[in-house]
Design an enzyme around this catalytic site. Sequence first.
Site, mmCIF file in Angstrom:
data_model
loop_
_atom_site.group_PDB
_atom_site.id
_atom_site.type_symbol
_atom_site.label_atom_id
_atom_site.label_comp_id
_atom_site.label_asym_id
_atom_site.label_seq_id
_atom_site.Cartn_x
_atom_site.Cartn_y
_atom_site.Cartn_z
ATOM 1 N N HIS A 64 44.059 58.942 -6.499
ATOM 2 C CA HIS A 64 43.324 59.501 -5.371
ATOM 3 C C HIS A 64 41.936 59.946 -5.811
ATOM 4 O O HIS A 64 41.687 60.168 -6.993
ATOM 5 C CB HIS A 64 44.062 60.712 -4.794
ATOM 6 C CG HIS A 64 44.125 61.872 -5.737
ATOM 7 N ND1 HIS A 64 45.098 61.969 -6.722
ATOM 8 C CD2 HIS A 64 43.330 62.980 -5.898
ATOM 9 C CE1 HIS A 64 44.904 63.076 -7.420
ATOM 10 N NE2 HIS A 64 43.837 63.708 -6.946
ATOM 11 N N HIS A 84 35.640 60.567 -8.467
ATOM 12 C CA HIS A 84 36.339 59.987 -9.612
ATOM 13 C C HIS A 84 37.826 59.900 -9.306
ATOM 14 O O HIS A 84 38.335 60.606 -8.438
ATOM 15 C CB HIS A 84 36.132 60.856 -10.866
ATOM 16 C CG HIS A 84 36.730 62.217 -10.746
ATOM 17 N ND1 HIS A 84 36.070 63.263 -10.142
ATOM 18 C CD2 HIS A 84 37.945 62.711 -11.121
ATOM 19 C CE1 HIS A 84 36.843 64.333 -10.155
ATOM 20 N NE2 HIS A 84 37.988 64.026 -10.736
#
Length: 214
Positions: free
Chosen positions: A39, A133
Amino acid sequence: MSIALWYCPPSGSVAYEILSQLISSLQTMFPNSPLFEPHITIATQLLCIDKDARNQVLTSCVAAIQSINKELIKNGKRDPLVSFKSCSIGKKFFKKVTLDCNENKYLMSIAKIIQEMYSDTELSDSTDSFHPHVSLLYSDVKPMSKAYSRIIQQRVQDTLDIELDEVEVNDENTQMSWDVNSKNVISWNIPGTFKIVNCEGPIEQWEVLGSVDV
């Protein structure tokens, strides 16, 4: 309650399965580290404890994606919302190993809107406040040994079928960093899934409070 908004690749997609495989592979090196699904954290400290407030956040996410879709169709261009430029070994628990994203203007815009509308910690006007990220490992091991760093580099390269070129580190929170040297790096766009997650307590007890596919 620490509530976050995640943007995930669709469950069962190539991106989801490969990133999950990589997360599991790195976790085996550090058995005390937790497993989690791939995620990007879009926003944190969301003020949406009740169901209606959570639905409002998810509705805003859908509206944002619909707006982006219209612009992409108009421009005839569909760059991935999530693509990767580098891989890093960090010094912080939640950023021990990360795939660092290219800064897609649409993803940046969604993060800014959600933080400003629903979080008690607003983003500043500077995009420096949001560094998208995908974490690959949560761990309190520090510093990472050279031997483990080499193994991590190799596993990322093998799983993603890419080359990683080591670069000089200028960030005090980063131990090592590599640029991605490949044109065919795994990425995802729309579809995807927004998830509101209660991140309070042990990671294995984190709970998805609501989600929407876009």
